[in-house]
Design an enzyme around this catalytic site. Sequence first.
Site, short mmCIF file in Angstrom:
data_model
loop_
_atom_site.label_atom_id
_atom_site.label_comp_id
_atom_site.label_asym_id
_atom_site.label_seq_id
_atom_site.Cartn_x
_atom_site.Cartn_y
_atom_site.Cartn_z
N SER A 126 -64.10 16.95 -91.56
CA SER A 126 -65.24 16.20 -92.07
C SER A 126 -66.40 17.17 -92.22
O SER A 126 -66.81 17.80 -91.25
CB SER A 126 -65.59 15.09 -91.06
OG SER A 126 -66.81 14.49 -91.40
N GLY B 171 -62.91 10.52 -85.91
CA GLY B 171 -63.43 11.39 -84.85
C GLY B 171 -64.89 11.11 -84.59
O GLY B 171 -65.61 10.59 -85.46
N ASP C 252 -67.44 9.92 -97.16
CA ASP C 252 -67.86 8.98 -96.12
C ASP C 252 -69.36 8.77 -96.24
O ASP C 252 -70.14 9.72 -96.07
CB ASP C 252 -67.51 9.54 -94.73
CG ASP C 252 -67.81 8.57 -93.60
OD1 ASP C 252 -68.33 7.47 -93.87
OD2 ASP C 252 -67.52 8.92 -92.44
N LYS D 127 -60.89 4.33 -84.69
CA LYS D 127 -61.53 5.17 -83.66
C LYS D 127 -61.38 4.40 -82.37
O LYS D 127 -61.86 3.27 -82.24
CB LYS D 127 -63.02 5.38 -83.95
CG LYS D 127 -63.29 6.36 -85.08
CD LYS D 127 -64.78 6.53 -85.29
CE LYS D 127 -65.04 7.47 -86.48
NZ LYS D 127 -66.42 7.36 -86.96
N LYS E 127 -69.34 14.15 -96.37
CA LYS E 127 -70.35 13.14 -96.06
C LYS E 127 -71.25 12.99 -97.28
O LYS E 127 -71.67 14.01 -97.86
CB LYS E 127 -71.17 13.59 -94.84
CG LYS E 127 -70.38 13.58 -93.54
CD LYS E 127 -70.10 12.16 -93.09
CE LYS E 127 -69.53 12.11 -91.69
NZ LYS E 127 -69.27 10.73 -91.25
N ASP F 38 -64.76 1.92 -91.46
CA ASP F 38 -64.91 2.61 -90.17
C ASP F 38 -65.80 1.70 -89.31
O ASP F 38 -65.30 0.85 -88.55
CB ASP F 38 -65.54 3.99 -90.44
CG ASP F 38 -65.94 4.76 -89.19
OD1 ASP F 38 -65.87 4.20 -88.08
OD2 ASP F 38 -66.36 5.94 -89.30
N GLU G 17 -65.24 5.97 -97.58
CA GLU G 17 -65.33 5.39 -96.24
C GLU G 17 -66.69 4.72 -96.06
O GLU G 17 -67.73 5.32 -96.35
CB GLU G 17 -65.13 6.53 -95.23
CG GLU G 17 -64.91 6.09 -93.80
CD GLU G 17 -64.67 7.31 -92.90
OE1 GLU G 17 -64.19 8.36 -93.38
OE2 GLU G 17 -64.99 7.21 -91.70
N LYS H 160 -63.08 15.83 -96.14
CA LYS H 160 -63.95 14.64 -96.27
C LYS H 160 -65.38 15.11 -96.39
O LYS H 160 -65.84 15.91 -95.57
CB LYS H 160 -63.73 13.76 -95.04
CG LYS H 160 -64.81 12.75 -94.74
CD LYS H 160 -64.34 11.78 -93.67
CE LYS H 160 -65.41 11.47 -92.64
NZ LYS H 160 -64.93 10.57 -91.58
O1 SMG Z 1 -64.98 14.37 -84.89
O2 SMG Z 1 -64.66 15.55 -86.69
C1 SMG Z 1 -65.23 14.65 -86.05
C2 SMG Z 1 -66.33 13.88 -86.78
C3 SMG Z 1 -65.80 13.10 -87.92
O3 SMG Z 1 -67.27 12.47 -89.67
C4 SMG Z 1 -66.87 12.24 -88.56
N1 SMG Z 1 -67.33 11.20 -87.85
O4 SMG Z 1 -68.42 8.28 -89.59
O5 SMG Z 1 -66.49 9.13 -89.40
C5 SMG Z 1 -67.69 9.17 -89.15
C6 SMG Z 1 -68.32 10.26 -88.34
C7 SMG Z 1 -69.07 9.70 -87.18
C8 SMG Z 1 -69.78 10.66 -86.34
S1 SMG Z 1 -71.31 11.05 -86.97
C9 SMG Z 1 -72.24 11.72 -85.70
MG MG Z 2 -66.92 7.37 -90.86
#
Ligand code: SMG
Ligand code: MG
Length: 388
Positions: free
Chosen positions: A153, A308, A206, A280, A181, A256, A231, A179
């Site tokens: 991510s 994650g 995402d 999760k 953001k 999510d 996402e 992925k």
């Molecule tokens: O653990 O690699 C990881 C993070 C993956 O993008 C990730 N998590 O919305 O999926 C999500 C985000 C939430 C954490 S943002 C602080």
């Molecule tokens: Mg997410």
Amino acid sequence: MQPQSEVLNQPSYAVPDRLAIEKVEIRTVRLPLVEPFETSFGSIDSRLIFLVSVQGGGQTGWGEVVAAEEPLYSYETVGTALHVIRDYLAPAILGEPVSDIAELARRLAPFRGHNMAKAGLELAYMDLIARLKGESLSQLIGGTRDRIPVGVSLGIQPSLEHLLERVDRYLGLGYQRIKLKIKPGWDIGIVSEVRRRHPDILLSVDANCAYTLADVDHLKSLDEFGLLMIEQPLEHDDLIDHAQLQAKIATSICLDESITGIGRARQALELGSCRIINIKIGRVGGYSQALGIHDLCYAKGIPVWCGGMLESGIGRAHNIALASLPGFVLPGDISASSRYFARDLIVPEVTVSADGTVAAPRAPGLGFDVNLDYIIARTETLLRLEPH
Ligand code: SMG
Ligand code: MG
């Protein structure tokens, strides 16, 4: 909270005797990130890791509460989890013996919400049971995979150049899916550039709730990039607007934040709010709910993958075990320890091999050693909770 029946139907793992949990320890450990991680709701440069350990039967099990310091991804925080575990959840499970994970979940169920806090205890309990049985966590829950496909991510970057460099770096390391953001202003342009340079990779985005239904046309313009999924484009607790959006765009929506338990997953699938679910274990309240969502989706042919929360190795090891279940058919957000931390809390650290997979360990419990010396060295707060 889920109706009781949706908790009661979970598989149970009996231990030889009803097990008394003699002690719960909760602690916070600050780990700096190797680089800041930015999403549509903010940026962090360190992680206050919240560890939970439970003792019973002469063994210790470890879990992690994935809440952040601020209530941005969800309403839970390190502070709320500390309060709720200390004052309500730990007293509900300490002392009076527990027969299995279903009973543990039932003891926690009267307290509304606070899924991440509940999950911390469920994770620690399951590690304890696995250690007592001499089984790996993956074996204990019925995992079928010994290597887990993983993706990375990539947070919002200061520039397109920064992003493209990271895409190349993680593809070079073998990660099977990228992925990105996204948020308004950091979406179509960057997706288009990454796709132009990498026409064939598995690519997803995402939004962490950064859009509304008024953005349908904008989101529809992502359809031309052949994304694996988008996402959580809309509100964190919405199912209805997502169903409307899904009917209007070709790209599959993955939920999510909106999926907080088995009941919500069932409703989302009935409404057509998504075609993919990110599980999760912290967001849904632990193994009892995560396994149920997996089973529901598996039975319906809905692909799931493991999300994650920038976990330390302890939470990461639980994610690896979860992702070894057969329904986890898409690469998880399970990266190498080194993607986030200069040094992790477990030995050996999690590594990603050149084929973009991580190994599900076979040793009992988490399957990694917990580095207690390093944890102690970095502990900021420690509370020991025992039966009254
Ligand atoms: O653990 O690699 C990881 C993070 C993956 O993008 C990730 N998590 O919305 O999926 C999500 C985000 C939430 C954490 S943002 C602080
Ligand atoms: Mg997410």
